[in-house]
Write a protein that holds these residues in place. Sequence first.
Motif, PDB file in Angstrom:
ATOM      1  N   CYS A   9      43.907 -14.417  25.612  1.00 38.89           N
ATOM      2  CA  CYS A   9      43.394 -15.570  24.864  1.00 38.89           C
ATOM      3  C   CYS A   9      44.351 -16.755  24.885  1.00 38.89           C
ATOM      4  O   CYS A   9      44.086 -17.772  24.233  1.00 38.89           O
ATOM      5  N   ARG A  43      36.331 -21.736  17.446  1.00 33.01           N
ATOM      6  CA  ARG A  43      35.364 -20.632  17.509  1.00 33.01           C
ATOM      7  C   ARG A  43      35.542 -19.833  18.797  1.00 33.01           C
ATOM      8  O   ARG A  43      35.455 -18.601  18.786  1.00 33.01           O
ATOM      9  N   ASP A  44      35.806 -20.519  19.910  1.00 34.68           N
ATOM     10  CA  ASP A  44      36.055 -19.824  21.180  1.00 34.68           C
ATOM     11  C   ASP A  44      37.290 -18.929  21.073  1.00 34.68           C
ATOM     12  O   ASP A  44      37.284 -17.786  21.518  1.00 34.68           O
ATOM     13  N   TYR A  45      38.355 -19.468  20.478  1.00 30.53           N
ATOM     14  CA  TYR A  45      39.584 -18.689  20.336  1.00 30.53           C
ATOM     15  C   TYR A  45      39.368 -17.502  19.399  1.00 30.53           C
ATOM     16  O   TYR A  45      39.762 -16.376  19.690  1.00 30.53           O
ATOM     17  N   LYS A  46      38.704 -17.753  18.289  1.00 34.10           N
ATOM     18  CA  LYS A  46      38.442 -16.675  17.329  1.00 34.10           C
ATOM     19  C   LYS A  46      37.610 -15.567  17.978  1.00 34.10           C
ATOM     20  O   LYS A  46      37.866 -14.380  17.767  1.00 34.10           O
ATOM     21  N   SER A  47      36.625 -15.949  18.764  1.00 29.69           N
ATOM     22  CA  SER A  47      35.780 -14.973  19.454  1.00 29.69           C
ATOM     23  C   SER A  47      36.601 -14.138  20.437  1.00 29.69           C
ATOM     24  O   SER A  47      36.475 -12.916  20.492  1.00 29.69           O
ATOM     25  N   CYS A  48      37.457 -14.794  21.197  1.00 29.76           N
ATOM     26  CA  CYS A  48      38.318 -14.100  22.156  1.00 29.76           C
ATOM     27  C   CYS A  48      39.251 -13.139  21.431  1.00 29.76           C
ATOM     28  O   CYS A  48      39.407 -11.977  21.817  1.00 29.76           O
ATOM     29  N   THR A  50      38.944 -11.838  18.381  1.00 25.22           N
ATOM     30  CA  THR A  50      38.182 -10.757  17.745  1.00 25.22           C
ATOM     31  C   THR A  50      37.841  -9.676  18.762  1.00 25.22           C
ATOM     32  O   THR A  50      37.992  -8.483  18.482  1.00 25.22           O
ATOM     33  N   LYS A  51      37.402 -10.093  19.931  1.00 23.07           N
ATOM     34  CA  LYS A  51      37.067  -9.136  20.983  1.00 23.07           C
ATOM     35  C   LYS A  51      38.300  -8.318  21.382  1.00 23.07           C
ATOM     36  O   LYS A  51      38.230  -7.091  21.515  1.00 23.07           O
ATOM     37  N   GLU A  54      39.155  -5.827  18.650  1.00 25.50           N
ATOM     38  CA  GLU A  54      38.199  -4.715  18.651  1.00 25.50           C
ATOM     39  C   GLU A  54      38.504  -3.746  19.788  1.00 25.50           C
ATOM     40  O   GLU A  54      38.497  -2.533  19.582  1.00 25.50           O
ATOM     41  N   ASN A  59      41.235  -3.918  14.768  1.00 28.38           N
ATOM     42  CA  ASN A  59      40.335  -4.319  13.690  1.00 28.38           C
ATOM     43  C   ASN A  59      39.997  -3.142  12.785  1.00 28.38           C
ATOM     44  O   ASN A  59      39.898  -3.293  11.572  1.00 28.38           O
TER      45      ASN A  59
END
Length: 86
Positions: A9, A43-48, A50-51, A54, A59
């Motif tokens: 990320c 939002r793009d960074y948070k999504s990356c 979070t993935k 996980e 998480n």
Amino acid sequence: MSASLAPECNEVKERYDSCFLKWYSEKFLRGNSTTDECEPLFRDYKSCLTKALEEGGINKMLEEARENNKDNDAENMKKTCKPIGD
């Protein structure tokens, strides 16, 4: 700027950091903007991130830690600060 917690990320975090620092210093602090123009990059960074969390199972560990400390969190949230000078 610092690296992301997830190396995959780093690029998107760098884009967000650059955007945010420019927006914050050149617009927000001068009163020229109240909306964060960098929100889509965040939002793009948070999504990356979070993935990546996980996939690494982190998480799940965070959720367990939060569940195990729910009582401590609730107790700490009850505490109030006294005003300075009292």
